[in-house]
Design an enzyme around this catalytic site. Sequence first.
Site, short mmCIF file in Angstrom:
data_model
loop_
_atom_site.label_atom_id
_atom_site.label_comp_id
_atom_site.label_asym_id
_atom_site.label_seq_id
_atom_site.Cartn_x
_atom_site.Cartn_y
_atom_site.Cartn_z
CE LYS A 13 -2.22 -0.85 3.66
NZ LYS A 13 -1.84 -2.38 4.70
NE ARG A 88 -3.72 -1.50 10.38
CZ ARG A 88 -2.83 -0.99 9.69
NH1 ARG A 88 -2.87 0.17 8.75
NH2 ARG A 88 -1.63 -1.45 10.12
NE ARG A 127 7.91 -2.59 4.90
CZ ARG A 127 6.14 -3.10 5.46
NH1 ARG A 127 5.54 -3.20 4.38
NH2 ARG A 127 6.36 -2.78 6.69
NE ARG A 162 7.17 -0.22 9.64
CZ ARG A 162 5.68 -0.24 9.42
NH1 ARG A 162 5.31 0.47 8.23
NH2 ARG A 162 4.36 -1.08 9.97
NE ARG A 173 3.20 -4.63 11.52
CZ ARG A 173 3.43 -4.36 10.51
NH1 ARG A 173 5.15 -4.93 10.91
NH2 ARG A 173 3.83 -3.72 9.30
P1 AMP Z 1 1.69 0.53 9.69
O1 AMP Z 1 2.38 1.61 9.18
O2 AMP Z 1 0.29 0.32 8.44
O3 AMP Z 1 1.66 -0.92 9.41
O4 AMP Z 1 1.08 1.09 11.43
C1 AMP Z 1 1.85 0.66 12.24
C2 AMP Z 1 1.38 0.03 13.29
O5 AMP Z 1 0.40 1.67 14.01
C3 AMP Z 1 0.01 -1.03 13.36
O6 AMP Z 1 0.43 -2.19 14.01
C4 AMP Z 1 -0.44 -0.58 14.03
O7 AMP Z 1 -0.04 -0.49 15.53
C5 AMP Z 1 -0.94 1.09 14.30
N1 AMP Z 1 -2.43 1.43 13.32
C6 AMP Z 1 -1.91 2.29 11.28
N2 AMP Z 1 -2.73 3.08 11.24
C7 AMP Z 1 -4.44 2.11 12.58
C8 AMP Z 1 -5.01 2.76 12.62
N3 AMP Z 1 -5.71 2.98 12.18
N4 AMP Z 1 -6.09 2.46 13.83
C9 AMP Z 1 -5.55 1.67 14.64
N5 AMP Z 1 -3.70 1.32 15.27
C10 AMP Z 1 -3.58 1.50 13.76
#
Ligand code: AMP
Length: 218
Positions: A13, A88, A127, A162, A173
């Site tokens: 994404k 989400r 990554r 990360r 996740r």
């Molecule tokens: P991402 O970079 O999108 O994989 O997000 C990293 C982390 O941020 C996730 O594992 C969640 O802990 C938190 N996170 C990101 N987006 C959301 C969301 N819309 N609602 C709740 N937690 C989020």
Amino acid sequence: MRILFLGAPGAGKGTQCKRLSAKLNLPHLSSGDLLREAVKAGSPAGVEAKGYMDKGVLVPDPVLIKMFGEKLSSQECKNGFILDGFPRNLAQAQSLDELLESLKSNLTTVINLEVDDSLLTERICGRWTCSNKACAAVYHVKFAPPKAEGKCDVCGSELGQRADDKEELVKARLNTYREQTQPLIEYYTQKKLLKTVKGEGDQEEIFQDILKSTKVTA
Ligand code: AMP
């Protein structure tokens, strides 16, 4: 255009949203990036979010709803936006609908970037991202390695992994995605907004498929 991207962690994404954002000249709002910035800055939202992010589970809805409420009501988004990672879960999706309804700017398309389960873990664990925020180029040890190990091809900055891209957290996740985010596919199908794009293979071809789904000519 007001576009939302759905897809599991590792579906690509972020990469595709960056390209689409440059092509359409629309802001790319990534919830993960906004939360990581908040954590780094030590803001109240960041302090609250950190413990949840470290466990690979969702940060409480009010944090995200406030963050995106402010962003989406701002000037920056008045001509449209690309949402990545928010909403989400169903409660967030309903809050987003209410907010966009009040702004008279409902979503125009939802792209579901679909990638086979077997590929996701390999993609995430390999990554590496450029540490220079203005660049943020993304590499993969196997699929897209940098020319010099640990250095960004574009700007020469150090590459970093990360904290939550480590194998032990990836499983959590992916489970969180299946349980809480996947139901949104049905939610947006019902609203007749969903377009599914296969997120495997050549990045350029995937991007062309995304453009077709948003009805933008290449
Ligand atoms: P991402 O970079 O999108 O994989 O997000 C990293 C982390 O941020 C996730 O594992 C969640 O802990 C938190 N996170 C990101 N987006 C959301 C969301 N819309 N609602 C709740 N937690 C989020």
